[in-house]
Scaffold this motif. Sequence first.
Motif, mmCIF file in Angstrom:
data_model
loop_
_atom_site.group_PDB
_atom_site.id
_atom_site.type_symbol
_atom_site.label_atom_id
_atom_site.label_comp_id
_atom_site.label_asym_id
_atom_site.label_seq_id
_atom_site.Cartn_x
_atom_site.Cartn_y
_atom_site.Cartn_z
ATOM 1 N N GLY A 40 45.447 7.915 117.585
ATOM 2 C CA GLY A 40 45.850 7.195 116.389
ATOM 3 C C GLY A 40 46.802 7.927 115.466
ATOM 4 N N VAL A 41 47.086 9.189 115.724
ATOM 5 C CA VAL A 41 48.021 9.957 114.895
ATOM 6 C C VAL A 41 49.383 9.945 115.586
ATOM 7 C CG1 VAL A 41 48.568 12.227 113.933
ATOM 8 C CG2 VAL A 41 46.211 11.415 113.912
ATOM 9 N N THR A 42 50.384 9.447 114.869
ATOM 10 C CA THR A 42 51.728 9.381 115.446
ATOM 11 C C THR A 42 52.393 10.755 115.438
ATOM 12 O OG1 THR A 42 52.841 8.932 113.346
ATOM 13 C CG2 THR A 42 52.030 7.007 114.600
ATOM 14 N N GLN A 43 53.403 10.878 116.271
ATOM 15 C CA GLN A 43 54.173 12.121 116.306
ATOM 16 C C GLN A 43 54.774 12.409 114.940
ATOM 17 O OE1 GLN A 43 54.689 14.322 119.210
ATOM 18 N NE2 GLN A 43 55.109 15.569 117.408
ATOM 19 N N THR A 44 55.272 11.379 114.270
ATOM 20 C CA THR A 44 55.877 11.555 112.950
ATOM 21 C C THR A 44 54.861 12.079 111.938
ATOM 22 O OG1 THR A 44 57.445 9.781 113.419
ATOM 23 C CG2 THR A 44 57.121 10.353 111.106
ATOM 24 N N THR A 45 53.673 11.514 111.932
ATOM 25 C CA THR A 45 52.618 11.968 111.015
ATOM 26 C C THR A 45 52.227 13.400 111.335
ATOM 27 O OG1 THR A 45 51.787 9.729 110.681
ATOM 28 C CG2 THR A 45 50.252 11.532 110.236
ATOM 29 N N TYR A 46 52.095 13.696 112.612
ATOM 30 C CA TYR A 46 51.718 15.051 113.033
ATOM 31 C C TYR A 46 52.794 16.059 112.631
ATOM 32 C CZ TYR A 46 49.747 18.655 116.157
ATOM 33 O OH TYR A 46 49.187 19.805 116.681
ATOM 34 N N ASN A 47 54.062 15.715 112.872
ATOM 35 C CA ASN A 47 55.155 16.612 112.472
ATOM 36 C C ASN A 47 55.106 16.895 110.976
ATOM 37 O OD1 ASN A 47 56.111 16.681 115.089
ATOM 38 N ND2 ASN A 47 57.772 15.238 114.718
ATOM 39 N N VAL A 102 52.443 15.718 119.897
ATOM 40 C CA VAL A 102 51.202 15.179 119.349
ATOM 41 C C VAL A 102 50.084 15.204 120.400
ATOM 42 C CG1 VAL A 102 51.614 12.719 119.857
ATOM 43 C CG2 VAL A 102 50.285 13.369 117.823
ATOM 44 N N LYS A 103 50.445 15.231 121.663
ATOM 45 C CA LYS A 103 49.447 15.342 122.735
ATOM 46 C C LYS A 103 48.577 16.583 122.565
ATOM 47 C CE LYS A 103 51.528 13.206 126.800
ATOM 48 N NZ LYS A 103 52.017 13.466 128.153
ATOM 49 N N SER A 104 49.113 17.608 121.898
ATOM 50 C CA SER A 104 48.394 18.879 121.780
ATOM 51 C C SER A 104 47.569 18.986 120.493
ATOM 52 C CB SER A 104 49.381 20.048 121.868
ATOM 53 O OG SER A 104 50.261 20.024 120.748
ATOM 54 N N ILE A 105 47.427 17.899 119.745
ATOM 55 C CA ILE A 105 46.670 17.930 118.498
ATOM 56 C C ILE A 105 45.221 18.350 118.774
ATOM 57 C CG2 ILE A 105 45.968 15.494 118.540
ATOM 58 C CD1 ILE A 105 46.513 15.433 115.495
ATOM 59 N N THR A 106 44.696 19.212 117.930
ATOM 60 C CA THR A 106 43.306 19.652 118.088
ATOM 61 C C THR A 106 42.384 18.724 117.290
ATOM 62 O OG1 THR A 106 43.286 21.111 116.159
ATOM 63 C CG2 THR A 106 44.078 22.062 118.259
ATOM 64 N N ASP A 107 41.100 18.791 117.572
ATOM 65 C CA ASP A 107 40.135 17.982 116.821
ATOM 66 C C ASP A 107 40.128 18.367 115.346
ATOM 67 O OD1 ASP A 107 39.419 16.531 119.065
ATOM 68 O OD2 ASP A 107 37.607 17.692 119.461
ATOM 69 N N ASP A 108 40.269 19.654 115.046
ATOM 70 C CA ASP A 108 40.308 20.096 113.644
ATOM 71 C C ASP A 108 41.535 19.537 112.925
ATOM 72 O OD1 ASP A 108 37.933 21.492 113.890
ATOM 73 O OD2 ASP A 108 38.899 23.450 114.130
ATOM 74 N N GLU A 109 42.689 19.571 113.598
ATOM 75 C CA GLU A 109 43.908 19.009 113.010
ATOM 76 C C GLU A 109 43.759 17.505 112.803
ATOM 77 O OE1 GLU A 109 47.389 21.938 114.806
ATOM 78 O OE2 GLU A 109 46.601 20.321 116.075
ATOM 79 N N LEU A 110 43.196 16.850 113.798
ATOM 80 C CA LEU A 110 43.003 15.409 113.728
ATOM 81 C C LEU A 110 42.147 15.039 112.515
ATOM 82 C CD1 LEU A 110 43.488 12.789 115.567
ATOM 83 C CD2 LEU A 110 41.094 13.110 116.166
ATOM 84 N N GLN A 111 41.026 15.728 112.350
ATOM 85 C CA GLN A 111 40.152 15.456 111.203
ATOM 86 C C GLN A 111 40.872 15.721 109.886
ATOM 87 O OE1 GLN A 111 36.524 17.727 111.901
ATOM 88 N NE2 GLN A 111 35.458 15.820 112.346
ATOM 89 N N ALA A 112 41.594 16.817 109.814
ATOM 90 C CA ALA A 112 42.298 17.171 108.575
ATOM 91 C C ALA A 112 43.353 16.112 108.229
ATOM 92 C CB ALA A 112 42.950 18.546 108.703
ATOM 93 N N ILE A 113 44.082 15.651 109.224
ATOM 94 C CA ILE A 113 45.111 14.627 109.000
ATOM 95 C C ILE A 113 44.470 13.321 108.566
ATOM 96 C CG2 ILE A 113 46.817 13.158 110.163
ATOM 97 C CD1 ILE A 113 47.518 15.720 111.841
ATOM 98 N N TYR A 114 43.447 12.913 109.275
ATOM 99 C CA TYR A 114 42.789 11.656 108.915
ATOM 100 C C TYR A 114 42.170 11.728 107.514
ATOM 101 C CZ TYR A 114 43.214 8.898 113.176
ATOM 102 O OH TYR A 114 43.702 8.133 114.203
#
Length: 181
Positions: A35-42, A55-67
């Motif tokens: 659910g996190v786009t490349q643009t949001t991740y960048n 964005v394929k390499s996003i970690t669970d910690d990064e995912l939680q922090a972004i969300y």
Amino acid sequence: MTYPQAFLDALKFTLLWEGGYVNNPNDPGGATMKGVTQTTYNGWLKTNGLKSKPVKSITDDELQAIYYKNFWQKAGCDNYTPKVATAIFDFVVNSGFASKTTYGGMQIIQRAFGLGDDGKVGQKTIDGINGIDEQTALEKIQSARKANYERLGKSPKLSIFKAGWLNRLAQLNTELDIDLV
């Protein structure tokens, strides 16, 4: 970081629908992981002084922090009941809320409550949503969401997503104990 339980519960539901990596040419979000786009991740990586990476390499910690920062907090979810927060959070995730140019679901929610539609969450939006009973607020949010999916589903490019959107909405209505047709 320790996150509020309401956020963790909402995220658990959302991640049931925001699976692995996708890059569907019909999806305006482009390359997306859980659910996190490349643009949001960048943008998140840059804000944290980190170099861009797939964005394929996003970690669970990064995912939680972004969300938490880009969706939960930005939508003011700490100010609502857990059920209302879950409905808002899932909708803003599903509608691209973290983008700098669109506030997607939050604009639709604001219109449903007669609060304008700038997509930005301030005290007026929070008070407007909290100013009615929880069940009515949930019904307004989910009805507006359904109408949006019906509208978007008429687009030839987006119609392939309509059944999934409506299934997601129905499952959330069940989770939140909302009886909508």
